[in-house]
Structures are given as C-alpha cells and as structure tokens.
Design a protein around this motif. Structure first.
Motif, PDB file in Angstrom:
ATOM      1  N   LYS A  94       0.837  -1.197   0.000  1.00 32.23           N
ATOM      2  CA  LYS A  94       0.000   0.000   0.000  1.00 32.23           C
ATOM      3  C   LYS A  94       0.881   1.259   0.000  1.00 32.23           C
ATOM      4  O   LYS A  94       0.617   2.218  -0.720  1.00 32.23           O
ATOM      5  CB  LYS A  94      -0.891  -0.009   1.247  1.00 32.23           C
ATOM      6  CG  LYS A  94      -2.226   0.675   1.018  1.00 32.23           C
ATOM      7  CD  LYS A  94      -3.098   0.567   2.238  1.00 32.23           C
ATOM      8  CE  LYS A  94      -3.980   1.773   2.346  1.00 32.23           C
ATOM      9  NZ  LYS A  94      -4.561   1.896   3.693  1.00 32.23           N
ATOM     10  N   GLU A 151       1.182   4.224  -2.744  1.00 30.22           N
ATOM     11  CA  GLU A 151       1.002   5.627  -2.370  1.00 30.22           C
ATOM     12  C   GLU A 151       2.149   6.479  -2.891  1.00 30.22           C
ATOM     13  O   GLU A 151       1.938   7.548  -3.442  1.00 30.22           O
ATOM     14  CB  GLU A 151       0.919   5.758  -0.845  1.00 30.22           C
ATOM     15  CG  GLU A 151      -0.489   5.969  -0.331  1.00 30.22           C
ATOM     16  CD  GLU A 151      -0.519   5.882   1.176  1.00 30.22           C
ATOM     17  OE1 GLU A 151       0.328   6.539   1.819  1.00 30.22           O
ATOM     18  OE2 GLU A 151      -1.375   5.147   1.706  1.00 30.22           O
ATOM     19  N   SER A 166       1.691   9.316  -5.835  1.00 26.86           N
ATOM     20  CA  SER A 166       1.836  10.722  -5.452  1.00 26.86           C
ATOM     21  C   SER A 166       2.688  11.466  -6.488  1.00 26.86           C
ATOM     22  O   SER A 166       2.727  12.682  -6.498  1.00 26.86           O
ATOM     23  CB  SER A 166       2.492  10.831  -4.071  1.00 26.86           C
ATOM     24  OG  SER A 166       3.825  10.388  -4.149  1.00 26.86           O
TER      25      SER A 166
END
Lengths: 341, 299
Positions: free
Chosen positions: B16, B20, B24
C-alpha cells in the motif's frame, strides 16, 4: 592505466572474431577488391592466403592478421562514397568527423555547465522545471529526429541554413585545392579555406557545420545537464560552502568559485562517456546531414555490405575511445592528487 | 499462526505504501498510463490480431496508386507516408514490433547481466577482474557501431538486430548488477545471516539477489526507452533491408525523402517514439522513488 593494453588486445580480438564467424570468406572480403575476376582474383586470393596463413589454426591467423593491422594494411573499402584502401578512406573522412565532434563538444561545454549550475541554484523554480522538461525531451528523442526537426525549422521554413553537405558546390568550382569533394591539405574544408584565404568558402563551410554540430550536442547535452545539476546540488549542501556563506562571501562568488569548481570534478570524470556518446551520434547524424565523415562512410559501408569499411570503422572508433580514456585517466591523476595508479 | 498473519499484514502495508509513493508522483502516473496504451496495443496485435480490422497486421499495406504522402485528413487522421501507407494503422502495427523488440532485448540482457554480476561478486578476485575487463572491452566500441558490425556478420535481419542489441547491452547490466550487489553485500543483515550460519549460496540467492533486483527493474524500465531509440536509429540508417516491416524508425525513414513537402510523414511516427521514451523515463523515475527508503519515510 595498465588496463590500456589488455583492452586494446580485447578490441582486436572482438573485431577478428567478427571477421571469422562466417569462416575465412569474410576476412578475404575485407582485403579482396570485388572488381577482380578470373585469374587475377585467384592470384590475389593465393597471395592473401600466403600473407594471412589461412591454412593455420585460427589463433595463429590472429597474430598474422594483427601484424598486418599494425603495418597499416587495413583492407579495401568499396562504397559509393569512396573506394580504395581503408587507411586512405580514414585519412579523408576522419578530419571531417573530428571538426564536427570538436564543435559539438565546445557547444556542450559552453551550454550545459552554466545551465546545470543555473538549475541547481534555482531549484524547483519555473526556469529549473522548464530546462529539465526540455532536456528530458531531447534525451527521449532519437538523434536523427532532432536533426530533421532542425532541418524543417531552419532549412525548409526559414531558409537560413543549408540542408546538407559540407559546402555549396557552386562556390568550390575550379579551386586549385579542392578535387572530387576532398580539400587539401588538411581535408577539413573550413580550415583549408582559411589557410588559402578564401573567406567566402570558409563562411559557407561554417554555416554547413552549424546544424550537424548543434544536433550532436543536443543529444548528449541532456545527460550532462542532469549530472551537473546533481553534483552542484550535492556540493552546495557541503560544510565549506556554508562556511563561505557564513563568513560573508557574496552568493555569486560562493556559487561560481567555491561550489562550481568542486562540482565540476565528477563531470570531468564522466567526459569519457560524453566522447562515447558523441562517436555513437556521429554515425546517425552524418547520415541525416549527408556530411562526409566516418559515420556516413560506415552507414554506406553497411548498406553496401562492405566488410573493409565496417571493420575499419569499428576498429577506428574503438581505438579512439580506448586512447581517449587513457589520456583522461592520466589527466585525472594530474588534476586530482587523491587518484594514484 | 499469528506470526504468519502479521507477516501477511506487513506485506500488505508495504504494498500500500509503495502504491502511495508511486501515485503521489503525477508525472510517473502519466508515464504509466502512456506505457499501458503501448502495452495493450502490443498485446492485442500480437495475440488477438483478429480484433483489429487489419488484413495484414504484421506488414505495411502500400498503395502504389497514390504513393505521394497526403496531409492529415478525415480519412487518414495522421496522413499518409510513402508509398501511400496510412500512418494511423501503420503506427498501431509498428508499436507491436517495437515494444516486443525492446522487451526482447532488455529482459535477456538484464538476465545475463544480473547472473554475471552476481557470479563476479560471488567468486571475486580473478573471475571478477576478467568479467569486468570483458565489459570494458565491449564498452570500448560505441554500441551503434558494434551493432552495425554484428549485424553485418549475422546478416541484417530483425533477429540479428535483436541478438546484436543483446550482445551490446548485457555489459551495462553486468556492471550495474555488480555495483548493486556489492552495495547490498555490505548491509548489516547479510552479516547477520552469515553469523546465523547461512551458507554462501543461500546468502547469494536468498538474501542478496532479491534485494538487488528492484534497482535492476528500475534500470530495465528506463532502458526500454533507450533501446526503442536505438532500434529506431538503426532502422533509420537502413539496418533492416526488408521493406514493408511496420517499425517506427523505418516509418520515419520512409518519410525522410519528403521532409520538405510532407513533414508530418516524419514528425508523427517520430513523436510516437519520443512519447514512449519519455513515458518509460517518467515511469522509471516513479519506480525509483518507490524503492528509495527516503521517499518512503517521507510519506
């Protein structure tokens, strides 16, 4: 520095292996003029057989071949650009490539170092981002496409720069020092014209050099700007730079004197890669601009299945790279006292 | 039982976090999206060519009735190139070949390089020295020139282009894998494994190999673009004599003679090369962020 000789031997072994993968016929192709037929051909083959000892084991043949190479017998090239001994073809084409790469190297040096410093100083500001995007785009562009875009803009649309070649043919008609596309004595048209005081031809030759050298430099520049930016950012974080700032040295002097000179060292160390990039780019760019140098000779040799041209070019490029890296190694040892061989 | 469960949860959390970090980075996501377009194009044309309305999915369809390049129009959204080839369909067909060819060079090149890099660090000493000397020798010839020479010896075909590029590319990975392996070898957990009594073989393949793979993967994704550029450059200077092959570099060389009157015939196929190289570069930078521990802890 001692690694110079094994690398050189390895280079000749690679070229010899390539010559021998298809049996001895490829080696013969390098030394046999395709124009010979019948008895004369058989005679030359017998002569080559004796010279290269083709009935001996391969590793013995290698030494006989190496002796011929060292004696300057590099074989025969037969391309539309030039047919004759490989060494003579190199003598004619290499000066053109040399001046092209020197021009490109000067442009790279003059543009990429200041731009690298600028992007590092103005980190994450609009100008930094713009330069990074532009250099990434050039980095992702095939060399020939950069050349074609320049041709479309400057030669087709604005018509201010010549499209291809080394000189406007109408200017060199009847000159005593120019025959069949070859100028004498240095074979570099720009320098020969200056030597003979013919400034009109020199200016024209210079105009013909602009686009190929700019194309060549744009392809290599992106990597150098990126490298310069990275090392500059690293250097600007170091204690001695902060100390210089703290004692009140103006920011301009800190950047240009303290930081820049120290950030340049890793860039200079990577100069060998730059030379390699330039030599690779020459092959494509000379072809795009029909610029008669080693690269165009090599592509024309490839298209005409000319063994002498391909192997001669490969050997020449290898020799140039190996010797430049040797000279650079010696140079670093002089510049940086920490390096000792 | 519970230890297994927490390990699974850890893995889930790690994944995860990686997602992320990657998502981003906006430009990396854009690169991934473009890459996926090329990827699906290649997959569809390679395995389900009947989906597309092409009679000849693996060759160009020339139209000698009207060979001069036509500008972009409703019928030909990207225009046509010599000899009357519809650029839109030609580019769709070309992406398949370029994509698989780049992959066919990168994967064996990286595989060979990683094996050799690990062997070099594992045995060290003379073996290391000799292997690294060989990479030096291969580096001493510009790769385009070496590829031309190998291409001449093997005959200038698509297969020999692939072989030539693999032969030119493995030393790069051998050096890179060696430097990564040497770096990983110095991390404390290797010492811990040695102290715990693991065999040299187990340390090599169980501990060092998995940890040196991520940087190699990043390098592979960056190199996909470089190899596409090299392939197109080789095709442009005439490495592939067999005409009618849908290849982006070959498409640009078709338009070269018309560059003064029909610039689109070169610019449009060229743009698709640049787009791919740009996309994999951005994507590779994103992947580099993912494996960079400093970026991970920043989130």
């Amino acid at each position: 520095m001692l690694l110079f000789i094994p690398t050189l031997i390895g280079l000749t072994v690679i070229v010899f292996t390539l010559l021998h993968i298809g049996g001895t016929t490829k080696l013969l192709a390098m030394y046999l003029s395709p124009r010979l037929t019948g008895a004369a051909r058989a005679h030359v083959i017998a002569e080559l057989d004796a010279k290269f000892h083709l009935n001996q084991p391969v590793y013995v043949q290698y030494f006989y071949w190496l002796i011929q190479i060292l004696e300057g017998n590099w074989g025969i090239t037969n391309t539309p650009l030039y047919s004759g001994p490989v060494t003579q073809a190199i003598a004619i084409f290499f000066p053109n490539t040399l001046i092209l790469t020197i021009f490109a190297a000067i442009i790279i040096w003059l543009v990429s170092i200041p731009l690298g410093v600028h992007t590092a100083v103005n980190r994450d500001k609009p100008s930094d981002n713009a330069i990074r995007v532009a250099s990434l785009t050039f980095y992702a562009m095939p060399w020939y496409l950069i050349g074609v875009v320049l041709i479309i803009i400057f030669a087709v649309y604005f018509r201010i720069l010549p499209i291809a070649g080394t000189v406007n043919p109408s200017l060199v008609v009847g000159l005593s020092w120019y025959h069949n596309g070859i100028s004498y004595p240095t074979h570099i048209l720009l320098i020969d014209a200056l030597l003979h005081g013919d400034f009109k031809v020199a200016w024209n030759a210079f105009l013909h050099l602009i686009m190929p050298s700019v194309t060549l430099s744009l392809g290599v520049m992106a990597a150098l700007i990126r490298l310069m930016r990275g090392t500059m950012l690293e250097t600007m974080d170091q204690d001695f730079v902060n100390f210089a700032r703290a004692k009140g040295v103006p920011e301009k002097v800190v950047i240009n004197l303290h930081a820049k000179n120290n950030a340049l060292l890793p860039v200079v160390t990577n100069f060998g890669y730059l030379v390699a990039g330039l030599l690779g780019g020459v092959v494509v760019i000379e072809d795009v601009f029909s610029y008669p140098g080693i690269g165009m000779w090599l592509t024309s040799a490839m298209l005409n299945n000319d063994m002498g041209g391909i192997m001669g070019g490969t050997l020449l490029f290898g020799l140039i790279l190996v010797t430049t890296s040797l000279f650079l190694d010696i140079l670093y040892a002089k510049i940086d006292p920490r390096i000792r061989y | 039982m519970s230890a297994q469960k927490t390990a699974k949860e850890d893995k889930h959390r790690e994944l995860k976090l990686s997602m992320e970090v990657f998502f981003s980075n906006k430009s990396a996501v854009a690169g991934l999206v473009i890459f996926l377009f090329y990827f699906f194009d290649a997959i569809i044309l390679q395995f389900f060519p009947q989906v597309m309305p092409f009679k000849h999915p693996y060759s160009l369809t020339p139209n000698y009735v009207n060979p001069i390049p036509l500008p972009p129009s409703k019928k030909f959204p990207f225009g046509t190139t010599y000899p009357g080839v519809n650029l839109l369909t030609a580019i769709i067909k070309s992406i398949r070949l370029d994509f698989w060819l780049s992959l066919a060079v990168v994967v064996p090149g990286a595989f060979l390089g990683v094996i050799i890099g690990i062997v070099a660090t594992y045995f060290g000493g003379l073996v290391d020295e000799v292997l690294m000397r060989i990479t030096d020798i291969v580096f001493s010839i510009p790769y385009l020139v070496l590829a031309i020479a190998i291409g001449y010896v093997l005959g200038r075909t698509l297969d020999s282009m692939m072989i030539a590029l693999i032969l030119v590319w493995w030393p790069l990975y051998a050096r890179y894998a060696r430097s990564v392996t040497l770096e990983v070898k110095e991390i404390t957990f290797i010492e811990a494994a040695r102290a715990a009594g693991s065999s040299k073989m187990k340390i090599m393949f169980r501990h060092i190999l998995p940890n040196s793979l991520p940087p190699v993967f990043v390098q592979m994704s960056l190199d996909l673009g470089t190899i596409m550029l090299t392939i197109s450059a080789l095709a442009f200077i005439g490495f592939l004599p067999a005409a009618n092959l849908p290849e982006l570099g070959y498409l640009t060389s078709l338009g070269y003679n018309y560059v003064e009157t029909a610039p689109w015939a070169m610019i449009i196929p060229g743009m698709f090369i640049v787009l791919f190289a740009l996309a994999v570069n951005l994507m590779g930078d994103g992947f580099r962020d993912v494996i960079d521990p400093r970026r991970r802890s920043a989130l």
